[in-house]
Design an enzyme around this catalytic site. Structure first.
Site, mmCIF file in Angstrom:
data_model
loop_
_atom_site.group_PDB
_atom_site.id
_atom_site.type_symbol
_atom_site.label_atom_id
_atom_site.label_comp_id
_atom_site.label_asym_id
_atom_site.label_seq_id
_atom_site.Cartn_x
_atom_site.Cartn_y
_atom_site.Cartn_z
ATOM 1 C CG ASP A 1 -1.846 1.092 1.190
ATOM 2 O OD1 ASP A 1 -2.167 1.973 0.229
ATOM 3 O OD2 ASP A 1 -2.296 1.435 2.276
ATOM 4 C CG ASP B 1 -3.591 4.545 -2.787
ATOM 5 O OD1 ASP B 1 -2.601 3.908 -2.240
ATOM 6 O OD2 ASP B 1 -4.925 4.347 -2.395
#
Length: 477
Positions: free
Chosen positions: A112, A346
């Protein structure tokens, strides 16, 4: 032949032709003449039973993730180049495995870049609600690997006075260590528990220090969260964002890179690699990479998470040969006072998010250039995606191209399968970009979040030493 037909009907089966995946510099003028991309539609004997549910789930998860990124809530050594397998999953993310402890225990993590903390499910008593995505059960401890601290001779709980406790909580020792005597150097109080809220779930536990085993090198006293409970988390999370607790900072990386295989390989043995490069070496130089600068993060009170994201200088969005008219404040660097506007990348978001101020003109232009196809409103209602177009009975479909133009001249040209997905029995195709429902917009935060679905089959590089973001089209599997 039957298996081939079934494979053709798989969830993300799209084919694009005719347009290269990137434009840069002088080549841009030549390539922009090709304004549409074509896909081949192979009709299936039976539609995937859960295709609408999966699209709807990924759309909702992407939007929830975007809301968290825009309104985050958090309650209180250099290495050589190494790599670890990076695998796609149907819950929308990509996972890696890391080894912690002595002897090492291998744990899966969601990779992440939109967060900075590293944590794993921990102890035999770990509880996770709505975490078993494979069976649909609300709780199943047996299906989730957990780290057992007592089996590691190097694991220890972080003390309150330890400076690394300040990475998670208030850096002021007196504020976080209320039970410690003033100026005490021998306090037994542990670092306060952490509670982290994500877009669609949460986790909480205690901070540990333990050895991270990277095969080539062991990293002692790596700060990692020992989570005792979670909700809707398929695995631990390895934060690769900016920040002291993140993997790049703790390892002293100068660069990390990955190549995301297609989501059509979700939950299979297919994987690519996440590459980690230490400060002491420059890493392999690859041809054809286009770079854009990573921008300065906004510093917003009560929105510290904004300092974790990787902000990009998105200059224009092109649909076909037309530049979409988007007010400059929405794409320009985020406002330093409010954090409003700008674009980030992201890996934890599945479908790219656009604020309504950006999404609506982009969607309108796509509809205008695809006016030969009728809107599939019923599919839009089922999936939560729009626009969707009815393509029943057609063998070939031509749709407008989509490009992101960044400051410095780099252009990311998305393959068609990265921004349109077939829905149902090939009766519709839907744009895989999400936005806020009317009246539910988050007031501040990034207006564009480049998700992992749009990064499929791109080599992506975060050059932290030179403060730049690079990419090139590349088959990752």
């Amino acid at each position: 032949m039957e298996s081939e037909s079934q494979d053709t009907c798989s969830f993300y089966r799209l084919y694009s032709v005719a347009l290269p995946s990137m434009v840069h510099g002088p080549r841009a003028t030549q390539d922009t003449a090709q304004e549409h991309k074509t896909i081949s539609l192979s009709l299936c004997a039976q539609p995937p039973l859960d295709v609408y549910h999966r699209l709807s789930h990924l759309a909702a998860a992407s939007l929830a993730r975007a809301h968290h990124i825009k309104n985050p809530k958090l309650t209180p050594a250099a290495v050589t180049t190494t790599s670890t397998p990076l695998s796609p999953h149907s819950y929308g993310g990509y996972s890696i495995t890391l080894k912690f402890g002595t002897p090492p225990q291998t744990m899966p993590f969601v990779m992440d870049t939109g967060s900075s903390f590293v944590w794993f499910p921990c102890t035999h008593n770990y509880v996770c609600k709505d975490c078993d995505f494979s069976t649909g059960q609300s709780e199943d401890r047996r299906s989730i690997p957990t780290f057992i601290p007592k089996l590691s001779s190097t694991a220890r709980i972080v003390g309150c006075l330890n400076p690394k406790c300040g990475w998670i909580h208030n850096p002021d020792t007196r504020a976080r260590c209320s039970d410690c005597a003033l100026n005490s150097s021998n306090c037994t109080q542990i670092c306060p528990p952490y509670l982290i809220l994500y877009g669609s779930g949460s986790t909480g536990g205690l901070a540990l220090l333990d050895t991270l085993d990277l095969n080539e090198k062991k990293v002692p006293e790596f700060l990692v969260g020992c989570s005792l409970f979670s909700s809707r988390q398929p695995a631990g999370i390895a934060g690769f964002g900016r920040g002291e607790t993140a993997v790049p900072s703790q390892l002293g990386l100068s660069k990390f890179s990955y190549c995301l295989v297609s989501h059509k390989f979700d939950d299979t043995q297919m994987s690519s690699s996440l590459n980690l490069t230490g400060n002491s070496i420059s890493g392999e130089k690859l041809a054809g990479i286009r770079y854009t600068r990573l921008l300065k993060n906004p510093q917003v009170q009560a929105k510290e998470q904004f300092s974790v994201y990787y902000y990009l200088g998105l200059k224009n969005i092109m649909v076909g040969r037309k530049r979409v008219k988007i007010p400059r404040p929405y794409l320009s660097p985020a406002d330093s006072a409010t954090g409003d506007g700008g674009a980030i990348v992201d890996s934890g978001t599945t479908f790219t998010y656009m604020g309504r101020e950006v999404f609506e003109p982009v969607a309108r232009e796509i509809e205008t250039q695809a006016r030969g196809y009728k809107r599939a409103k019923e599919v839009e209602a089922l999936t939560g995606l729009r626009p969707c177009f009815n393509v029943s009975g057609l063998k070939m479909v031509s749709l407008p191209s989509l490009r992101f133009k960044f400051k410095g001249g780099a252009v990311m040209v998305f393959p068609l399968e990265n921004y349109f997905s077939i829905a149902g029995k090939a009766e519709a195709v839907c744009l895989t970009v999400v936005t806020d429902p009317p009246g539910r917009e988050e007031p501040n935060g990034p207006k564009v979040i480049l998700g992992n679905f749009q990064q499929q089959n791109f080599y992506v590089e975060y050059d932290l030493k030179k403060n730049r973001f690079g990419f090139r089209p590349q088959k990752c599997a």
